[in-house]
Design a protein around this motif. Structure first.
Motif, short mmCIF file in Angstrom:
data_model
loop_
_atom_site.label_atom_id
_atom_site.label_comp_id
_atom_site.label_asym_id
_atom_site.label_seq_id
_atom_site.Cartn_x
_atom_site.Cartn_y
_atom_site.Cartn_z
N ALA A 125 0.86 -1.19 0.00
CA ALA A 125 0.00 0.00 0.00
C ALA A 125 0.89 1.23 0.00
CB ALA A 125 -0.91 0.01 1.22
N ASP A 126 0.45 2.29 -0.67
CA ASP A 126 1.25 3.52 -0.76
C ASP A 126 1.21 4.27 0.57
OD1 ASP A 126 2.03 3.21 -3.43
OD2 ASP A 126 0.15 4.07 -4.16
N TRP A 127 2.39 4.47 1.13
CA TRP A 127 2.53 5.27 2.35
C TRP A 127 2.81 6.73 1.97
CZ3 TRP A 127 7.32 5.24 6.02
CH2 TRP A 127 7.04 5.99 7.16
N HIS A 159 13.80 -0.24 -4.62
CA HIS A 159 14.62 -0.80 -3.55
C HIS A 159 13.72 -1.34 -2.45
CE1 HIS A 159 18.20 1.04 -5.34
NE2 HIS A 159 17.47 2.14 -5.49
N VAL A 160 14.04 -2.54 -1.95
CA VAL A 160 13.24 -3.19 -0.92
C VAL A 160 14.03 -3.23 0.38
CG1 VAL A 160 12.02 -5.31 -0.27
CG2 VAL A 160 12.12 -4.61 -2.68
N TYR A 161 13.39 -2.86 1.47
CA TYR A 161 14.08 -2.87 2.76
C TYR A 161 13.06 -3.01 3.88
CZ TYR A 161 12.77 2.08 2.33
OH TYR A 161 12.08 3.24 2.12
N ARG A 162 13.54 -3.16 5.11
CA ARG A 162 12.67 -3.30 6.27
C ARG A 162 12.64 -1.99 7.06
NH1 ARG A 162 14.23 -7.41 10.98
NH2 ARG A 162 15.57 -5.64 11.50
N ILE A 163 11.46 -1.70 7.61
CA ILE A 163 11.30 -0.50 8.44
C ILE A 163 10.84 -0.92 9.83
CG2 ILE A 163 9.95 1.61 8.79
CD1 ILE A 163 9.69 1.94 5.84
N ASP A 164 11.47 -0.34 10.87
CA ASP A 164 10.99 -0.55 12.23
C ASP A 164 11.23 0.73 13.04
OD1 ASP A 164 13.71 -0.56 12.69
OD2 ASP A 164 13.83 -2.70 13.07
N GLU A 165 10.84 0.70 14.28
CA GLU A 165 10.99 1.85 15.19
C GLU A 165 10.34 3.12 14.66
OE1 GLU A 165 15.04 2.32 16.39
OE2 GLU A 165 15.18 0.30 17.22
N LEU A 166 9.15 2.99 14.09
CA LEU A 166 8.39 4.14 13.65
C LEU A 166 7.69 4.81 14.84
CD1 LEU A 166 6.69 2.63 10.49
CD2 LEU A 166 8.45 4.40 10.49
N THR A 168 4.56 6.38 16.95
CA THR A 168 3.18 5.90 17.15
C THR A 168 2.25 6.51 16.11
OG1 THR A 168 3.57 5.66 19.52
CG2 THR A 168 1.28 5.76 18.78
N GLU A 169 2.46 7.78 15.77
CA GLU A 169 1.62 8.46 14.79
C GLU A 169 1.77 7.81 13.41
OE1 GLU A 169 3.70 9.91 16.86
OE2 GLU A 169 2.30 10.94 18.23
N ASP A 170 3.02 7.47 13.02
CA ASP A 170 3.24 6.84 11.72
C ASP A 170 2.59 5.46 11.67
OD1 ASP A 170 4.58 8.87 10.47
OD2 ASP A 170 6.57 8.19 11.04
N VAL A 171 2.75 4.70 12.74
CA VAL A 171 2.17 3.36 12.77
C VAL A 171 0.65 3.44 12.67
CG1 VAL A 171 1.79 1.31 14.19
CG2 VAL A 171 4.07 2.31 14.04
N ASP A 172 0.05 4.37 13.38
CA ASP A 172 -1.40 4.53 13.32
C ASP A 172 -1.85 4.88 11.90
OD1 ASP A 172 -1.66 3.97 15.98
OD2 ASP A 172 -1.75 6.07 16.62
N ALA A 173 -1.08 5.75 11.23
CA ALA A 173 -1.43 6.15 9.86
C ALA A 173 -1.27 4.98 8.91
CB ALA A 173 -0.56 7.32 9.43
N GLU A 233 -3.33 -9.06 13.64
CA GLU A 233 -3.33 -7.80 14.39
C GLU A 233 -3.97 -6.65 13.60
OE1 GLU A 233 0.30 -10.13 15.81
OE2 GLU A 233 -0.85 -9.84 13.95
N LEU A 234 -4.03 -6.78 12.27
CA LEU A 234 -4.59 -5.72 11.44
C LEU A 234 -5.95 -6.07 10.86
CD1 LEU A 234 -1.47 -4.50 9.39
CD2 LEU A 234 -2.34 -3.68 11.57
N ALA A 235 -6.21 -7.34 10.62
CA ALA A 235 -7.48 -7.75 9.99
C ALA A 235 -7.75 -9.20 10.33
CB ALA A 235 -7.41 -7.55 8.48
#
Length: 268
Positions: A125-127, A159-166, A168-173, A233-235
């Motif tokens: 999904a487009d962030w 480019h493909v990579y992993r994202i963590d430590e976002l 709370t606002e970003d995660v909610d969005a 956790e999401l659906a």
């Protein structure tokens, strides 16, 4: 409302039949009969089969029958493995896999369309305009996503990579990028379409049942294949699991019906 394409092309019918039965060799007479059942002319089916051979999507054997060239179909792995699709899911650790594609050329519309379709099939999904992402809950993580996107036709510039430590606002969005309510409703509508098709089978001819099974089955498999495989956790996962089990029974019956029709040369 669940949408079913009531006017499939000859190409679509051929691909659906050959994908559903990759070990079966389909003669011209079988394909033309299939076309007749689906409301297509014999000439249309022959021309489409010949063109698909030229394009390298199917091949003609020495016995004059047609078989699928799976390696020439980018989405074949996804389509052919719909029955076991949820087995790709692993427990979610809360991280995300992302695709940065700001360098993808927009001038080549065909390549861009293939790239966007690859992202969609991978559940991205487009962030932001430059970054698409999904939960990191599929087997083989980022390496697996790279392989999948490459096979599906994603642009090599991404480019493909992993994202963590976002934050709370970003995660909610990010969690709101997927319309999970509509997704669940769509899965339930697909389930009802299968049930309705099976329930009305006694009132239709054999050929009508075959036609309905291909139309409805194709639409439901597309729904399964395009499900983003979101973690629990999401659906909720149950609607997808139940739809796959329902579709297995539906397709097993449909394949038996179609092969008996085509091998016997029946039209009614």
């Amino acid at each position: 409302m669940f949408q079913v394409d009531r006017r499939p092309t000859a190409t679509r019918v051929i691909l659906d039949l050959l994908t559903a039965s990759p070990k079966v060799e389909f003669g011209v007479d079988m394909l033309t009969l299939a076309g007749e059942i689906m409301g297509l002319t014999a000439a249309n089916m022959r021309v489409s089969a010949a063109r698909m051979c030229t394009e390298g999507r199917i091949t003609r054997t020495t016995r004059g029958t047609y078989t699928l060239l799976a390696e020439a179909l980018p989405a074949y792995t996804e389509v052919s493995s719909w029955r076991t699709r949820i087995e790709r899911m692993v427990p979610w650790d809360g991280t995300w896999t992302a695709v940065e594609h700001s360098r993808v050329k927009r001038s080549d519309r065909a390549a861009l369309r293939a790239h966007n379709n690859a992202l969609s099939l991978a559940g991205m999904a487009d962030w932001t305009p430059a970054v698409a992402l999904r939960p990191n809950n599929l087997d083989h993580g980022t390496n697996g996503l790279r392989t999948t996107l490459s096979r599906l036709g994603a642009a090599p510039e991404c480019h493909v990579y992993r994202i963590d430590e976002l934050s709370t606002e970003d995660v909610d969005a990010i969690r709101r990028l997927w319309d999970t309510i509509s997704r669940t409703r769509h899965l339930q509508e697909a389930s009802r379409a299968l049930a309705d098709a099976a329930r009305a089978s006694d009132d239709r001819t054999v050929a009508e049942n075959a036609r309905t099974s291909l139309l409805v089955g194709s639409a439901v498999i597309s729904t399964i294949v395009r499900d983003p495989l979101l973690p629990q956790e999401l659906a909720p996962l149950t609607p997808l699991v139940e739809l796959i089990e329902q579709m297995k029974e539906f397709q097993d019956h449909a394949l038996t019906l179609w092969l008996e029709l085509l091998e016997d040369g029946q039209r009614t």
